[in-house]
Design a protein around this motif. Structure first.
Motif, PDB file in Angstrom:
ATOM      1  N   GLY A  41       0.869  -1.221  -0.139  1.00 34.31           N
ATOM      2  CA  GLY A  41      -0.094   0.057  -0.058  1.00 34.31           C
ATOM      3  C   GLY A  41       0.838   1.310  -0.067  1.00 34.31           C
ATOM      4  O   GLY A  41       0.493   2.400  -0.550  1.00 34.31           O
ATOM      5  N   CYS A  42       2.064   1.161   0.771  1.00 30.01           N
ATOM      6  CA  CYS A  42       2.768   2.316   0.791  1.00 30.01           C
ATOM      7  C   CYS A  42       3.294   2.502  -0.537  1.00 30.01           C
ATOM      8  O   CYS A  42       3.556   3.808  -1.232  1.00 30.01           O
ATOM      9  CB  CYS A  42       4.077   2.092   1.623  1.00 30.01           C
ATOM     10  SG  CYS A  42       5.651   3.083   1.619  1.00 30.01           S
ATOM     11  N   VAL A  43       3.889   1.528  -1.234  1.00 31.99           N
ATOM     12  CA  VAL A  43       4.295   2.020  -2.723  1.00 31.99           C
ATOM     13  C   VAL A  43       3.383   2.374  -3.613  1.00 31.99           C
ATOM     14  O   VAL A  43       3.528   3.462  -4.653  1.00 31.99           O
ATOM     15  CB  VAL A  43       4.956   0.628  -3.338  1.00 31.99           C
ATOM     16  CG1 VAL A  43       5.495   0.798  -4.687  1.00 31.99           C
ATOM     17  CG2 VAL A  43       6.107   0.175  -2.373  1.00 31.99           C
ATOM     18  N   ALA A  44       2.231   1.882  -3.631  1.00 33.04           N
ATOM     19  CA  ALA A  44       0.963   2.399  -4.590  1.00 33.04           C
ATOM     20  C   ALA A  44       0.549   3.799  -4.203  1.00 33.04           C
ATOM     21  O   ALA A  44       0.353   4.550  -5.111  1.00 33.04           O
ATOM     22  CB  ALA A  44      -0.088   1.302  -4.289  1.00 33.04           C
ATOM     23  N   ALA A  45       0.396   4.081  -2.852  1.00 37.12           N
ATOM     24  CA  ALA A  45       0.050   5.404  -2.482  1.00 37.12           C
ATOM     25  C   ALA A  45       1.175   6.262  -2.789  1.00 37.12           C
ATOM     26  O   ALA A  45       0.855   7.630  -3.302  1.00 37.12           O
ATOM     27  CB  ALA A  45       0.014   5.400  -0.901  1.00 37.12           C
ATOM     28  N   ALA A  46       2.657   6.105  -2.707  1.00 36.83           N
ATOM     29  CA  ALA A  46       3.553   6.836  -2.843  1.00 36.83           C
ATOM     30  C   ALA A  46       3.746   7.366  -4.661  1.00 36.83           C
ATOM     31  O   ALA A  46       3.837   8.308  -4.981  1.00 36.83           O
ATOM     32  CB  ALA A  46       5.158   6.369  -2.507  1.00 36.83           C
ATOM     33  N   ASP A  64       6.188  -5.824   4.538  1.00 43.29           N
ATOM     34  CA  ASP A  64       6.838  -4.952   5.529  1.00 43.29           C
ATOM     35  C   ASP A  64       7.394  -3.707   5.044  1.00 43.29           C
ATOM     36  O   ASP A  64       7.669  -3.458   3.896  1.00 43.29           O
ATOM     37  CB  ASP A  64       7.666  -5.599   6.612  1.00 43.29           C
ATOM     38  CG  ASP A  64       9.013  -6.191   5.955  1.00 43.29           C
ATOM     39  OD1 ASP A  64       9.082  -5.685   4.897  1.00 43.29           O
ATOM     40  OD2 ASP A  64       9.717  -7.145   6.679  1.00 43.29           O
ATOM     41  N   GLY A  65       7.918  -2.987   6.132  1.00 42.17           N
ATOM     42  CA  GLY A  65       8.719  -1.627   5.732  1.00 42.17           C
ATOM     43  C   GLY A  65       9.891  -1.849   4.536  1.00 42.17           C
ATOM     44  O   GLY A  65      10.202  -1.069   3.809  1.00 42.17           O
ATOM     45  N   VAL A  66      10.648  -3.008   4.876  1.00 45.60           N
ATOM     46  CA  VAL A  66      11.876  -3.425   3.995  1.00 45.60           C
ATOM     47  C   VAL A  66      11.404  -3.533   2.518  1.00 45.60           C
ATOM     48  O   VAL A  66      11.854  -3.084   1.732  1.00 45.60           O
ATOM     49  CB  VAL A  66      12.704  -4.491   4.653  1.00 45.60           C
ATOM     50  CG1 VAL A  66      13.631  -4.944   3.434  1.00 45.60           C
ATOM     51  CG2 VAL A  66      13.490  -3.984   6.041  1.00 45.60           C
ATOM     52  N   ASP A  67      10.291  -4.249   2.460  1.00 46.79           N
ATOM     53  CA  ASP A  67       9.606  -4.543   1.200  1.00 46.79           C
ATOM     54  C   ASP A  67       9.277  -3.202   0.436  1.00 46.79           C
ATOM     55  O   ASP A  67       9.518  -3.064  -0.612  1.00 46.79           O
ATOM     56  CB  ASP A  67       8.244  -5.674   1.401  1.00 46.79           C
ATOM     57  CG  ASP A  67       8.831  -6.999   1.802  1.00 46.79           C
ATOM     58  OD1 ASP A  67       9.850  -7.423   1.430  1.00 46.79           O
ATOM     59  OD2 ASP A  67       7.664  -7.452   2.375  1.00 46.79           O
ATOM     60  N   ALA A  68       8.507  -2.344   1.465  1.00 45.07           N
ATOM     61  CA  ALA A  68       8.446  -1.108   0.760  1.00 45.07           C
ATOM     62  C   ALA A  68       9.424  -0.106   0.259  1.00 45.07           C
ATOM     63  O   ALA A  68       9.354   0.199  -0.905  1.00 45.07           O
ATOM     64  CB  ALA A  68       7.714  -0.387   2.024  1.00 45.07           C
ATOM     65  N   LEU A  69      10.574  -0.334   0.941  1.00 42.63           N
ATOM     66  CA  LEU A  69      11.708   0.526   0.628  1.00 42.63           C
ATOM     67  C   LEU A  69      12.339  -0.014  -0.877  1.00 42.63           C
ATOM     68  O   LEU A  69      12.635   0.764  -1.455  1.00 42.63           O
ATOM     69  CB  LEU A  69      12.915   0.321   1.705  1.00 42.63           C
ATOM     70  CG  LEU A  69      12.491   1.247   2.840  1.00 42.63           C
ATOM     71  CD1 LEU A  69      13.501   0.871   4.109  1.00 42.63           C
ATOM     72  CD2 LEU A  69      12.936   2.578   2.573  1.00 42.63           C
ATOM     73  N   ARG A  70      12.472  -1.335  -0.841  1.00 43.71           N
ATOM     74  CA  ARG A  70      12.631  -1.928  -2.134  1.00 43.71           C
ATOM     75  C   ARG A  70      11.694  -1.527  -3.305  1.00 43.71           C
ATOM     76  O   ARG A  70      12.184  -1.335  -4.268  1.00 43.71           O
ATOM     77  CB  ARG A  70      13.010  -3.575  -1.692  1.00 43.71           C
ATOM     78  CG  ARG A  70      14.178  -3.870  -0.896  1.00 43.71           C
ATOM     79  CD  ARG A  70      13.888  -5.249  -0.633  1.00 43.71           C
ATOM     80  NE  ARG A  70      15.085  -5.847   0.340  1.00 43.71           N
ATOM     81  CZ  ARG A  70      15.005  -6.743   1.352  1.00 43.71           C
ATOM     82  NH1 ARG A  70      13.914  -7.499   0.953  1.00 43.71           N
ATOM     83  NH2 ARG A  70      16.041  -7.039   1.919  1.00 43.71           N
ATOM     84  N   GLY A  71      10.487  -1.662  -2.883  1.00 46.80           N
ATOM     85  CA  GLY A  71       9.532  -1.321  -3.875  1.00 46.80           C
ATOM     86  C   GLY A  71       9.606   0.227  -4.318  1.00 46.80           C
ATOM     87  O   GLY A  71       9.516   0.358  -5.497  1.00 46.80           O
ATOM     88  N   LEU A  72       9.692   0.905  -3.282  1.00 48.59           N
ATOM     89  CA  LEU A  72      10.232   2.592  -3.888  1.00 48.59           C
ATOM     90  C   LEU A  72      11.331   2.683  -4.616  1.00 48.59           C
ATOM     91  O   LEU A  72      10.966   3.575  -5.509  1.00 48.59           O
ATOM     92  CB  LEU A  72      10.167   3.066  -2.405  1.00 48.59           C
ATOM     93  CG  LEU A  72       8.664   3.363  -1.701  1.00 48.59           C
ATOM     94  CD1 LEU A  72       9.181   3.762  -0.116  1.00 48.59           C
ATOM     95  CD2 LEU A  72       7.551   4.035  -2.015  1.00 48.59           C
ATOM     96  N   ARG A  73      12.175   2.095  -4.310  1.00 45.53           N
ATOM     97  CA  ARG A  73      13.580   2.181  -5.258  1.00 45.53           C
ATOM     98  C   ARG A  73      13.206   1.781  -6.513  1.00 45.53           C
ATOM     99  O   ARG A  73      13.771   2.168  -7.574  1.00 45.53           O
ATOM    100  CB  ARG A  73      14.698   1.343  -4.352  1.00 45.53           C
ATOM    101  CG  ARG A  73      15.978   1.622  -5.137  1.00 45.53           C
ATOM    102  CD  ARG A  73      17.006   1.289  -4.259  1.00 45.53           C
ATOM    103  NE  ARG A  73      16.884  -0.260  -3.995  1.00 45.53           N
ATOM    104  CZ  ARG A  73      17.832  -0.674  -3.225  1.00 45.53           C
ATOM    105  NH1 ARG A  73      18.710   0.080  -2.140  1.00 45.53           N
ATOM    106  NH2 ARG A  73      17.583  -1.942  -2.865  1.00 45.53           N
ATOM    107  N   GLU A  74      12.576   0.637  -6.646  1.00 46.93           N
ATOM    108  CA  GLU A  74      12.437  -0.108  -7.954  1.00 46.93           C
ATOM    109  C   GLU A  74      11.571   0.943  -8.715  1.00 46.93           C
ATOM    110  O   GLU A  74      11.557   1.007  -9.992  1.00 46.93           O
ATOM    111  CB  GLU A  74      11.562  -1.477  -7.640  1.00 46.93           C
ATOM    112  CG  GLU A  74      12.568  -2.561  -7.170  1.00 46.93           C
ATOM    113  CD  GLU A  74      12.056  -3.770  -6.952  1.00 46.93           C
ATOM    114  OE1 GLU A  74      10.873  -3.892  -6.921  1.00 46.93           O
ATOM    115  OE2 GLU A  74      12.637  -4.756  -6.506  1.00 46.93           O
TER     116      GLU A  74
END
Length: 211
Positions: A41-46, A64-74
């Motif tokens: 949800g974090c990546v989608a919202a960002a 989790d948060g680490v998954d989010a960080l990786r997704g944001l970078r990708e």
């Protein structure tokens, strides 16, 4: 008019999200543009909302948060990520830092300090709780810094202070093209992917202070 810092709040507890929204929205220069309950949800919202800063919990169900960080970078999300968590152990801290978190504070942080942390991360600074800096200092050391030239060390120190290539060029008396070349060399020698990771390395190794 004061520039607004657009914040995305990510936490799996609705009461935490609501509390943060209520507190942050009364700050003159902060506005909460959205919320998410997990990493996906974090990546989608960002991607949709393009926030300036993401206030990110680490322990969340599903992703989790680490998954989010990786997704944001990708996805190439430009937002700076400030991790806010209750878990200080190295097994939790190190993956988040390596995945690109620009700052790390604990959930018992004083409210004014949290606001200051958001502003600092937005301004390009690397922000680490002293205990987090200590954990990083005990982690795996790199040998890359020993291969840096004196000028590359200067550039790395400026990166860690949040300076842009133009500011670094002005401060060191170099052309922007030369600075860009030095930055690329620093990243390659340290084995890191971006400026934030290089800055965290500089803080961890004591090249610059963590404050």
């Amino acid at each position: 008019m004061t520039e607004q810092i657009r914040v995305l709040v990510v936490d799996d507890h609705p009461v935490v999200r609501q509390g943060l929204r209520t507190f942050l929205d009364v700050q003159g220069d902060l506005t909460v543009v959205g919320e998410a309950a997990d990493g996906a949800g974090c990546v989608a919202a960002a991607v949709e909302l393009d926030p300036d800063v993401i206030l990110l919990d680490l322990r969340m169900p599903d992703s989790d948060g680490v998954d989010a960080l990786r997704g944001l970078r990708e996805r190439g999300v430009r937002a700076r990520v400030l991790v806010i968590t209750s878990f200080p152990e190295a097994a939790t801290v190190l993956p988040a830092v390596r995945a690109g978190a620009a700052g790390y504070v604990y959930k018992d942080v004083d409210p004014p300090a949290l606001v200051a942390a958001i502003r600092a991360v937005h301004a390009g600074h690397v922000l680490l709780h002293p205990e987090v800096a200590r954990l990083l200092a005990t982690g795996r050391e790199h040998s890359g810094d020993r291969r840096l030239t004196a000028r590359e060390r200067d550039v790395l120190a400026e990166i860690a202070r949040g300076r842009s290539n133009r500011e670094i060029a002005r401060g060191l008396g170099l052309s922007e093209k030369t600075v860009k070349t030095h930055v690329s060399s620093v990243l390659a020698k340290l084995g890191v992917q971006d400026r934030t990771q290089a800055a965290l390395y500089a803080v961890r190794t004591g090249l610059v202070n963590a404050d």
